[in-house]
Design an enzyme around this catalytic site. Sequence first.
Site, PDB file in Angstrom:
ATOM      1  N   LEU A   1      11.872 -12.980 -70.657  1.00  0.00           N
ATOM      2  CA  LEU A   1      10.541 -12.639 -70.141  1.00  0.00           C
ATOM      3  C   LEU A   1      10.517 -11.171 -69.748  1.00  0.00           C
ATOM      4  O   LEU A   1      11.519 -10.639 -69.276  1.00  0.00           O
ATOM      5  CB  LEU A   1      10.224 -13.496 -68.913  1.00  0.00           C
ATOM      6  CG  LEU A   1      10.233 -15.006 -69.104  1.00  0.00           C
ATOM      7  CD1 LEU A   1       9.950 -15.698 -67.786  1.00  0.00           C
ATOM      8  CD2 LEU A   1       9.214 -15.422 -70.143  1.00  0.00           C
ATOM      9  N   ASP A   2       9.376 -10.507 -69.947  1.00  0.00           N
ATOM     10  CA  ASP A   2       9.280  -9.123 -69.464  1.00  0.00           C
ATOM     11  C   ASP A   2       8.717  -9.128 -68.037  1.00  0.00           C
ATOM     12  O   ASP A   2       8.460 -10.184 -67.470  1.00  0.00           O
ATOM     13  CB  ASP A   2       8.451  -8.266 -70.428  1.00  0.00           C
ATOM     14  CG  ASP A   2       7.022  -8.751 -70.546  1.00  0.00           C
ATOM     15  OD1 ASP A   2       6.573  -9.485 -69.642  1.00  0.00           O
ATOM     16  OD2 ASP A   2       6.350  -8.408 -71.528  1.00  0.00           O
ATOM     17  N   SER A   3       8.533  -7.918 -67.488  1.00  0.00           N
ATOM     18  CA  SER A   3       8.146  -7.871 -66.072  1.00  0.00           C
ATOM     19  C   SER A   3       6.768  -8.481 -65.842  1.00  0.00           C
ATOM     20  O   SER A   3       6.524  -9.099 -64.811  1.00  0.00           O
ATOM     21  CB  SER A   3       8.191  -6.432 -65.570  1.00  0.00           C
ATOM     22  OG  SER A   3       7.404  -5.604 -66.403  1.00  0.00           O
TER      23      SER A   3
ATOM     24  N   ARG B   1       2.402  -0.205 -73.013  1.00  0.00           N
ATOM     25  CA  ARG B   1       3.753  -0.660 -72.713  1.00  0.00           C
ATOM     26  C   ARG B   1       4.793   0.408 -73.044  1.00  0.00           C
ATOM     27  O   ARG B   1       5.766   0.590 -72.305  1.00  0.00           O
ATOM     28  CB  ARG B   1       4.040  -1.922 -73.517  1.00  0.00           C
ATOM     29  CG  ARG B   1       5.435  -2.443 -73.354  1.00  0.00           C
ATOM     30  CD  ARG B   1       5.671  -3.568 -74.325  1.00  0.00           C
ATOM     31  NE  ARG B   1       5.008  -4.791 -73.894  1.00  0.00           N
ATOM     32  CZ  ARG B   1       5.491  -5.582 -72.935  1.00  0.00           C
ATOM     33  NH1 ARG B   1       6.579  -5.260 -72.309  1.00  0.00           N
ATOM     34  NH2 ARG B   1       4.883  -6.691 -72.610  1.00  0.00           N
TER      35      ARG B   1
END
Lengths: 136, 79
Positions: free
Chosen positions: A91-93, B45
């Site tokens: 998972l990313d932040s 991103r």
Amino acid sequence: MFRTAVLQSIRCAAQAGVRAAPRVQRPAFKTASFVQPRIPAISAVRSYASASSLSNDEVTGRILDLLKNFDKVSDASKLVPTSHFTNDLGLDSLDTVEVVMAIEEEFSIEIPDKEADAIHSVNQAVDYIMAQPDAH
Amino acid sequence: MPRLSGLQRDALSLYRKCLRACRLKPADTRANFYIFMRREFEKNRELNKKDFGTIEFLLRKGARQLETYESPGVTNIAV
């Protein structure tokens, strides 16, 4: 016309409420006919002081279930109580923020930003929830 | 996970606020808001985390957008 009717009914209800409330609490020195039948007190009492009924296993199970339904978890086989959101689950932040929010919703609590930023693994989440007396 | 910089924490905090705002939207259009919000964040991103000026600008822009879209009058969003 309608408005006056509504207002009147509200006023009636309010008065009834005011009248009824003291009557319940008044001791029995009045005539017996005024004393309302006593409602068994136990049923309405919620013991806020009693210990939280959440067990460690239950919290872990609920968090793992929640993660299982989270479609961004890349590898569901790595889903164990020790998994790290970023390193194990991919998972990313932003996803981590979502997971923490979902945990908030699941246990109906609100986690302040500072503490939410510190939760990076299932274990940490479980520890945090166990430390919250009002989580349920 | 490495320690987050102040700006990174601000970005996550904005994301959290957006998610909270999404929850208040009508159930049938909530997904649209979510997709929109997520896409806005994903767009940037790859930004260098040292690019402070740009990030600060984008955070302000995001906060302003959130203010606009969280009004209860906004019930759907095109994605």
